[in-house]
Design a protein around this motif. Structure first.
Motif: not given
Length: 173
Positions: A137-139, A144-145, A151-153
């Motif tokens: 889940l951490k990976k 995702n982050i 995507q933001r860039k």
């Protein structure tokens, strides 16, 4: 003079002395210096008590503080486990609340088999599976982050490009 563990000898503290504990009595739930440990080992009332190095106790202290060792009602040591009710009991609780119980056993007897029991292996396996799931889940969360940042860039660059096109068009007009 507290040791690096920060635990003091309980009997010495009662005598208003500050002596570092080198051992911990699991039965008394108290620290012992060298001198008091020797007395503790030969005292008739405490010679069968289980003692461990104070450093080892410090490692498990947070877990052991969660385990009740004394009966809240009678202020006596919990020595029995009722398999009918799934509760611990002191010597006074047994005749009061567990007269009819057929599966009342000493905690020491049950605990001696605990390390090799199937339930313990199941719990250990479950904990390992949970640990593995949490790591996955951490990976996934980190992926995702990272994806969102990328995507933001991309979106930010597209907006800037579109803005330049609009500015060029407005300059023409």
């Amino acid at each position: 003079m507290a040791s690096s563990s920060g635990k003091l000898c309980g009997p010495c503290e009662e005598r208003y002395k500050t002596t570092s504990a080198v051992s911990w009595c699991m039965d008394c739930d108290d620290g012992l210096c060298f001198s008091c440990l020797e007395d503790h080992k030969v005292n008739k009332a405490s010679k069968k008590h289980q003692t461990i190095p104070v450093g080892q106790y410090v490692e498990i202290e947070s877990v052991s503080s969660l385990i009740k060792q004394d009966c809240e009602e009678h202020d006596q040591r919990l020595t029995f486990y009722c398999l009918d009710h799934y509760v611990t009991a002191c010597a006074l609780c047994v005749p009061e609340k567990h007269k009819q119980c057929t599966s009342l056993k000493p905690i020491e007897e049950i605990a001696s088999n605990a390390k090799t029991s199937a339930e313990l292996f199941d719990i250990e396996r479950g904990i390992k599976e949970l640990d593995s799931t949490l790591n996955e889940l951490k990976k996934d969360r980190q992926r995702n982050i990272d994806t969102i940042k990328d995507q933001r860039k991309t979106i930010s660059q597209e907006i800037k490009s579109f803005r330049k096109q609009i500015n060029k068009h407005l300059d023409k007009i």
